[in-house]
Design an enzyme around this catalytic site. Sequence first.
Site, PDB file in Angstrom:
ATOM      1  N   GLY A 156      -4.461 -14.904  -5.179  1.00  0.00           N
ATOM      2  CA  GLY A 156      -4.519 -13.997  -6.324  1.00  0.00           C
ATOM      3  C   GLY A 156      -3.347 -14.094  -7.275  1.00  0.00           C
TER       4      GLY A 156
ATOM      5  N   PRO B   3       8.292  -6.165  -2.793  1.00  0.00           N
ATOM      6  CG  PRO B   3      10.608  -6.209  -2.588  1.00  0.00           C
ATOM      7  CD  PRO B   3       9.511  -6.080  -3.605  1.00  0.00           C
TER       8      PRO B   3
ATOM      9  N   GLY C 120      -7.061  -3.492  -2.853  1.00  0.00           N
ATOM     10  CA  GLY C 120      -6.187  -2.676  -2.015  1.00  0.00           C
ATOM     11  C   GLY C 120      -4.875  -3.385  -1.745  1.00  0.00           C
TER      12      GLY C 120
ATOM     13  N   GLY D  90      -1.636 -12.449   1.476  1.00  0.00           N
ATOM     14  CA  GLY D  90      -2.811 -11.688   1.922  1.00  0.00           C
ATOM     15  C   GLY D  90      -3.258 -12.011   3.333  1.00  0.00           C
ATOM     16  CD  GLU D  91      -6.825 -14.872   3.284  1.00  0.00           C
ATOM     17  OE1 GLU D  91      -7.914 -15.195   3.737  1.00  0.00           O
ATOM     18  OE2 GLU D  91      -6.447 -15.192   2.151  1.00  0.00           O
TER      19      GLU D  91
HETATM   20 MO1  MOS Z   1     -10.007 -13.923   2.052  1.00  0.00          MO
HETATM   21  S1  MOS Z   1     -11.154 -14.226   3.750  1.00  0.00           S
HETATM   22  O1  MOS Z   1     -10.081 -15.518   1.417  1.00  0.00           O
HETATM   23  O2  MOS Z   1     -10.924 -12.781   1.222  1.00  0.00           O
END
Ligand code: MOS
Length: 688
Positions: free
Chosen positions: A506, A579, A464, A651-652
Amino acid sequence: MTAIGKPVSRIDGPLKVRGAATYAFEQQVTNPAHLFPLLSTIAAGRIAQIDAEQALAAPGVLAVITHENALKLNATGDPQLDVLQTDEVSWYGQFIGAVLADTPENARYAAGLVQVHYEPRTHDAEMRADRQDVVKPYHAALFGEMPGELQNGMPADSSFGDVDAALEAAAIRIDHTYSTPINHHNPLEPHAAVVEWADDEHVTVYMGSQGVSMNQQIIAALFGLEPPNVRVVSPHTGGGFGSKIRPHSYATLAVMASKISGRSVKFALTRQQMFSVIGYRTPTSSRIQLGATADGKLTAIAHDVVEGSSNAYMYAEQIGVCTRLMYAAPNRRTTHRLLMLDMPVPTIMRAPGESQGMFALESAIDEMAEACGMDPVESRILNEPDLHPESGLPFSSRKLKECLVEGARRFDWANRSRRCEGAWLYGSGVASATYPAPRFPGNAARITKVDGRYCVQIAAVDIGTGTWTALSQIAADALGVDMSLVDLEIGDSALPVGSTAGFSSGLNSWGTAVMEAAKLFKDGKETGTQVLGGNPKAEQYEMNTFGAHFVEVRVNSETGEVRVPRMLGVFDAGKVINPKTARSQLVGGMTQGLSQALHEATVVDSRYGQFVNRDFAGYHIAANADVGSVEAYWVDSSDEHTNEMGSKGIGEIGIVGVTAAIANAVYHATGVRVRDLPITLDKILQQD
Ligand code: MOS
């Protein structure tokens, strides 16, 4: 011909909007049977007897699988994978069996007819930070092949200088304990596995996955198969937040049931079942001690962590690791200790470690700034380190100061006001963010040219996040062709090996493999067979993303209700590949941070070792009405050491520190300091 940096819309968007993107449970297999699991109703003990007679006689039932007739697996030592291998029960809600039937309804009905008799033993499910029976972690459980004591391979403790003496001598001291509860992953797509064996040696598993290659390896090992004979397919994954990194017991059970019955099997967890079998965010308690000079320069930092783990399998999260790198101070210490409980095994959940540890550290820094009479932005900038304070290595890039300055400008921090409108008290808060920027080993990409188009294959996944789109952009630029000529193929372990979508790694990892393959391809060489290692420069540089969150809250002085009308984050995430998808990721992370700050908590009834709230009626996640304006920006940044694209990962980082920014804003508005998440109205009113 530069696709990188363009706000390309998701190429998988039309499929998803039309409902034509195939998620795991929708995969078509021949004549599937359906599985419904049996969950333990004790927290510890053994199964004395299972009476399946009635269930076996029920309509449509094909098999009742228990430890008595289960397939023998090659045990991994992790009961989350080694399903039904013993009569032992290690947590409440563990799989102790399953019913296979012709329809989901018949399976579920018959599961209710199975009678289980237990021999319980005394269990311990009490997460209390003041307990003395804590354990120093001694192996990294999640990625078991990694050395080290914490889940990310790092040591449990670190120590420099003399913290206690420095605290004693400090002009200003802060000493507080901050705690965070269990949170549960609740991705939109519940976990599901659809299994079809071609023969005794070949199986295909369709499952929502954050890493098809790793899941292939794990499933192959469990069933004693050659890895290439296990195909894990996941073209679209409806979110994971860390809970789909590993296959967990549901995938093992589905593969086993299919093998035993000779039928294809479909198995989807219910939302309630997810709460006890896919992991959860580690509950933590962080004691933070800070010492500073009268003008706000930190001289000592200590972060001592007690966190919940499981007797079923040791899991130790890196809660205090963020404190090793955020602020300069000559005297410093971090420790991690575990409470081993008869509970399900925790696992990584979006920003594992940082999301809990930075709540503590960034709340304490706010308390220190106030004690020094300093602006909390200034206080952070004053204590910025030149090098990593513990390893002494330089950062590959660190634009945290720029994020703070730019965020303050956009938010108009200088003119922030604490004010009252009717019953509502307004205030603002700030907090910093950091997250590692790793490049994972184990990636290869294959590029072939067919009819003037470029086929780019790698066993990456899109959970996603936008991988389909951003990786296509990278491939187009690497090949020097228009993006419309690139056909990306991901989400299948039959493709060249890819690392997991975890730790914000990723694009850093897969993108590098695609770049390298493109070079070989342009030289007319073979692609898809050279498997890359990690980033060789990781030994010379500390690689992290950074960010600064600014929030405004209003708190109702009569009810204690907290609302967040405005959130603004500025991030140093390296070069932004896309972006549009990047902004979505950051806004999503910030929203999840708001949810973590104000709403999300799983409550344990320690008498039974059971989670009390196990659905969306009891586990509240921020909904639309809970979220106000969310703005995400980034500073101009390209990291020359993380990879050739210059990206660091997004992502985080968005979720990290939001909790502290909100807690700091609540304090600014009300004078009430909440050191225990989530910030619910009772905690605000209690302290009035
Ligand atoms: Mo993230 S918690 O490394 O999927």
